[in-house]
Design an enzyme around this catalytic site. Structure first.
Site, mmCIF file in Angstrom:
data_model
loop_
_atom_site.group_PDB
_atom_site.id
_atom_site.type_symbol
_atom_site.label_atom_id
_atom_site.label_comp_id
_atom_site.label_asym_id
_atom_site.label_seq_id
_atom_site.Cartn_x
_atom_site.Cartn_y
_atom_site.Cartn_z
ATOM 1 C CB ALA A 1 -0.859 -0.014 1.194
ATOM 2 N N GLY B 1 0.944 -5.186 1.527
ATOM 3 C CA GLY B 1 -0.190 -5.416 0.448
ATOM 4 C C GLY B 1 0.360 -5.906 -0.796
ATOM 5 C CD GLU C 1 -2.027 -7.770 3.487
ATOM 6 O OE1 GLU C 1 -1.666 -6.736 3.051
ATOM 7 O OE2 GLU C 1 -2.739 -8.161 4.432
ATOM 8 C CD GLU D 1 1.414 -5.119 6.187
ATOM 9 O OE1 GLU D 1 2.435 -5.730 6.790
ATOM 10 O OE2 GLU D 1 0.780 -5.362 5.148
HETATM 11 N N1 T1G Z 1 4.458 3.841 0.730
HETATM 12 C C1 T1G Z 1 4.791 5.123 0.360
HETATM 13 N N2 T1G Z 1 6.145 5.313 -0.273
HETATM 14 C C2 T1G Z 1 6.782 4.280 -0.536
HETATM 15 C C3 T1G Z 1 6.557 2.934 -0.063
HETATM 16 C C4 T1G Z 1 5.344 2.917 0.742
HETATM 17 N N3 T1G Z 1 4.846 1.622 1.189
HETATM 18 N N4 T1G Z 1 7.487 2.117 -0.270
HETATM 19 C C5 T1G Z 1 8.467 2.756 -0.921
HETATM 20 N N5 T1G Z 1 7.974 3.969 -0.633
HETATM 21 C C6 T1G Z 1 8.869 5.140 -1.544
HETATM 22 C C7 T1G Z 1 10.048 5.559 -0.615
HETATM 23 O O1 T1G Z 1 9.667 6.477 0.291
HETATM 24 C C8 T1G Z 1 10.952 5.990 -1.912
HETATM 25 O O2 T1G Z 1 10.432 7.377 -2.427
HETATM 26 C C9 T1G Z 1 10.737 5.097 -3.146
HETATM 27 O O3 T1G Z 1 9.228 4.639 -2.836
HETATM 28 C C10 T1G Z 1 11.726 4.083 -3.396
HETATM 29 O O4 T1G Z 1 11.729 3.574 -2.126
HETATM 30 C C11 T1G Z 1 -2.915 -3.001 3.237
HETATM 31 C C12 T1G Z 1 -1.263 -1.534 5.110
HETATM 32 C C13 T1G Z 1 10.329 -1.932 -1.379
HETATM 33 C C14 T1G Z 1 12.521 -2.564 0.007
HETATM 34 O O5 T1G Z 1 6.487 -1.186 4.214
HETATM 35 O O6 T1G Z 1 10.561 -1.450 2.335
HETATM 36 O O7 T1G Z 1 1.101 -2.461 2.557
HETATM 37 O O8 T1G Z 1 12.387 8.589 -1.896
HETATM 38 O O9 T1G Z 1 14.092 4.300 -1.887
HETATM 39 O O10 T1G Z 1 15.591 1.087 -1.377
HETATM 40 O O11 T1G Z 1 -1.658 -4.551 4.478
HETATM 41 O O12 T1G Z 1 10.980 0.623 -0.421
HETATM 42 O O13 T1G Z 1 12.000 8.152 -3.967
HETATM 43 O O14 T1G Z 1 10.440 9.836 -2.992
HETATM 44 O O15 T1G Z 1 13.259 2.654 -0.291
HETATM 45 O O16 T1G Z 1 14.528 0.107 -3.652
HETATM 46 C C15 T1G Z 1 3.965 -2.216 3.628
HETATM 47 C C16 T1G Z 1 8.200 -0.345 2.447
HETATM 48 C C17 T1G Z 1 2.936 -1.068 3.394
HETATM 49 C C18 T1G Z 1 7.542 -1.302 2.165
HETATM 50 C C19 T1G Z 1 12.622 -0.865 -1.941
HETATM 51 N N6 T1G Z 1 5.107 -1.830 2.794
HETATM 52 N N7 T1G Z 1 9.431 -0.168 1.410
HETATM 53 O O17 T1G Z 1 13.793 -0.151 -1.464
HETATM 54 O O18 T1G Z 1 13.859 1.758 -2.673
HETATM 55 S S1 T1G Z 1 1.505 -1.072 4.403
HETATM 56 C C20 T1G Z 1 6.195 -1.439 3.178
HETATM 57 C C21 T1G Z 1 10.223 -0.866 1.183
HETATM 58 C C22 T1G Z 1 0.841 -2.108 3.577
HETATM 59 C C23 T1G Z 1 -1.582 -3.432 3.666
HETATM 60 C C24 T1G Z 1 -0.782 -2.329 4.206
HETATM 61 C C25 T1G Z 1 11.553 -0.468 0.190
HETATM 62 C C26 T1G Z 1 11.604 -1.430 -0.738
HETATM 63 P P1 T1G Z 1 11.551 8.471 -2.836
HETATM 64 P P2 T1G Z 1 13.199 3.020 -1.487
HETATM 65 P P3 T1G Z 1 14.525 0.610 -2.065
#
Ligand code: T1G
Length: 668
Positions: free
Chosen positions: A58, A100, A103, A123
């Protein structure tokens, strides 16, 4: 979204760079394609892929804008459409499938991963819990025990582990081709393919297992609300029909997503990713070797951090015995990491093979980066930089670990100030993630970019600060310490002040911090600056009496017994009206906010988010409160400013005069 027919299989590819977030536009496109697939003639199965990374889940920003739970939702509509497909579906996972993203893959009939894939449900580390079926489908895929571990820790696993657990059915270097083959074989199988939602979790011991895990978690006051709710949802997976479990998960998720700790966690996520992102035209140079000058605690910690990132290090000091002692201490530290299971023996040997300890600054001549970590004294540091400038290779970056000295004066000792930068590590430097990167007046963009790149490579958090007394962190924290000292005059003892701030969430109360640092250090700094602030009368007296803190066994507390007790010799006269605990906390915390505003006004920090990152990661500010600035916004600026005005009047302390940006808020 890209859609492509490979004969009888439809391959749907998410293409929302960089990480395929499942924001509302992406969800709309995805739903449309899934519905189309169902009506296409001759399609026997679909493959869901994402390039280059499957999906990071998400879009966290949507949980603040409200779009996160808007139609088409991931939790019911999209996963539901996949469940409802008459034909099988396979997720081809490359890169990350997180939150997500995983999921979504769990709603497919099967999953294939490339060897480098990372899968997880992070999460609970973000202040909430999986909200698109993760708590219901994951235990059905890999069993309750493994699912509980992944959800509670939020850790990601690699493809090999996912295969072992049964989370994916195949690992392939070409996951799309392997998924096409798999979906065909599923389609042609005589048995109808089952979805995870159709399975009944057949684990008689699941319920008592979760109940005991829940009880243990609830006993620990540090357990987050997200973890507790996730355990409740997992219990539902074991005891209720799929749809009821899913509805319960959603109910818990919705409540949590709006909670203050979850909002703060999302803010922290964005702030930390934003840190060190300066608009730079320069490309960072790769640092392939480093030298650290000064083999004390800080120098050793920095050396360990560099070694852990695979960078060869030479640690330099002036005498044989110091160098020997440092080598022994560093080796012992690596061996302890092996004992604790954090490092394999091979990794330890590897790091030691890249490590040298030498006498004499000339040993730094070949290093691409030289970090000075000697005694915090301007003359000593300037002398080191003068020598470094003469012996360092011309393209080397020269960094100082100063925590408060004027970097421009240090740089001026060299003929090449453009390659001088500050790297303020926090102790222990191999553990603490924060590094204040100090951008000197003459530091070049190239030097800054290389330094920021290196800090990221160390898996640390770079926050850029301009030159000014105490940079960002120490300047702001000093004002918090000062308020704590002033409050002693209201009759509140160090112990009461510490306890109040610790129960509010600070990692350690101000007087315990001072005893750890040593009461002589700030007293010397005050004496050197030639300032006399009556706020520190008691503190200076403590230092004069040799009550320096932990290192002398006596400070604000006595450390002679097993547990520290208030120093019995300390008598502090109350000269101001008493205040309650809430006021004690507000004064100290809003001192951080007041000084943060001044730091922004002075252009020392680039953003309030950077300041919050510094305070959370370097000074024990509670992460679940986001940071001082986030806390002030959540409290409401009118209340914050009103309190500052009141203290300005009642205490006469000029510190509470509003800095320009806060005065503007007041006028607004
Ligand atoms: N939401 C918003 N922005 C995100 C994002 C996210 N989930 N994940 C990454 N970004 C942005 C990040 O800020 C950066 O922005 C760009 O994408 C590239 O990321 C319904 C509730 C996948 C391992 O916690 O762990 O799903 O700086 O620099 O080093 O249950 O991103 O370019 O403007 O980190 O290659 C759960 C978090 C969400 C994953 C890639 N997901 N992300 O690493 O790139 S909650 C996460 C990561 C959810 C459901 C729910 C890493 C990555 P900018 P990056 P990277």
């Amino acid at each position: 979204m890209r859609s492509e027919r490979i004969d009888d299989v439809l391959v749907l590819t998410l293409d929302g760079p960089p990480v395929n977030l499942l924001g509302r536009p992406m969800r709309r496109a995805l739903l449309r394609e899934i519905e189309n697939a169902a009506s296409q003639a001759g399609v026997v199965g679909i493959v869901l892929a994402g390039s280059p990374t499957f999906s990071a889940g998400a879009d966290l920003a949507e949980f603040d804008s409200g779009d996160g739970l808007a139609e088409p939702t991931l939790h019911l509509t999209i996963t539901g459409a996949l469940d409802a497909l008459a034909i099988p579906s396979v997720a081809a996972i490359s890169g990350a499938a997180l939150g997500g993203g995983l999921e979504l893959a769990l709603a497919c009939t099967a999953r294939v991963a490339d060897p480098g894939a990372r899968l997880g449900l992070p999460e609970t580390t973000l202040g909430f819990m999986p909200g698109a079926g993760g708590t219901q489908r994951l235990p059905r895929a890999i069993g309750i025990e493994a699912a509980l571990d992944l959800i509670v820790t939020g850790r990601a696993i690699d493809a090999a582990t996912a295969l072992e657990l049964g989370l994916v059915s195949e690992v392939s270097a070409d996951p799309v081709a392997a998924s096409v083959a798999l979906v065909r074989s599923l389609a042609s199988s005589a048995e109808p393919s089952t979805r995870l939602r159709d399975l009944v979790l057949d684990e008689p011991l699941a319920e008592p297992f979760i109940d005991s895990a829940r009880r243990a978690a609830a006993r620990n006051p540090r357990t987050s609300a997200g973890v507790l709710a996730a355990l409740d949802a997992l219990r539902a997976a074991a005891t209720r029909p799929f749809d009821a479990g899913l509805a319960y998960e959603l109910e818990l998720f919705e409540r949590l997503a709006a909670s203050p700790p979850a909002r703060a966690a999302r803010y922290r996520f964005q702030s930390e990713r934003g840190a060190g992102r300066t608009p730079l035209g320069a490309t960072p140079a790769v640092v392939d070797s480093a030298a650290v000058i000064g083999a004390g605690t800080m120098g050793r910690g920095i050396a360990l951090a560099l070694l852990a990132a695979g960078i060869p290090v030479v640690l330099i000091d002036t005498a044989d015995d110091r160098v020997e002692a440092a080598r022994d201490a560093l080796t012992a530290e690596l061996e302890r990491s092996v004992e604790r299971g954090r490092l394999s023996t091979a990794q330890k040997d590897d790091q030691l093979a890249r490590f040298r300890a030498e006498v004499g600054i000339e040993a730094a001549a070949d290093a691409a980066l030289i970090i000075e970590a000697v005694f915090e004294n301007l003359d000593v540091k300037r002398d080191v930089f003068r020598q470094l400038d003469a012996i360092a290779r011309p393209d080397a970056v020269l960094a100082s670990n100063t925590s408060s000295l004027d970097l421009d004066l240090i740089a001026a000792a060299t003929a090449t100030p453009e390659r001088v930068v500050g790297m303020h590590f926090f102790s222990p430097a191999n553990i603490m993630r924060l590094v204040e990167v100090v951008d000197g007046t003459r530091t070049s963009e190239q030097t800054l970019a290389t330094t920021i790149g290196l800090v990221k490579r160390l898996r640390k958090l770079p926050v850029v600060a301009q030159v000014g007394p105490g940079f960002i962190g120490n300047r702001i924290f000093d004002q918090y310490i000062r308020q704590a000292n002033l409050l002693l005059r209201t009759g509140a003892g160090p112990e009461r002040i510490d306890r109040a701030l610790e129960s509010w969430g600070m990692a350690m109360g101000p007087f315990r911090v001072l005893d750890l640092v040593g009461n002589d250090i700030p007293a010397m700094a005050r004496a050197a600056a030639g300032t006399s602030d009556p706020a520190f009368a008691v503190a200076d007296d403590l230092a004069a009496r040799g009550w320096l803190g932990r290192k002398t066994g006596l400070g604000w507390y006595s450390y002679e017994g097993d547990v520290p007790v208030p120093n019995p010799g300390l008598q502090i006269e109350a000269s101001l009206p008493a205040v309650d605990d809430d006021e004690l906390v507000q004064r100290c915390v809003l001192a951080l906010v007041r000084e943060a505003a001044a730091v922004l006004d002075d252009g020392i920090a680039a953003s309030a988010a950077d300041i919050d990152t510094v305070l959370v990661h370097g000074y024990g500010f509670p992460a679940e409160r986001g940071g001082p600035w986030f806390f002030a916004e959540a409290t409401g600026w009118d209340r914050v400013v009103r309190a500052m005005r009141r203290w300005h009047e009642t205490t006469g302390d000029e510190f509470w005069a509003l800095p320009p940006s806060l005065a503007e808020r007041d006028a607004a």
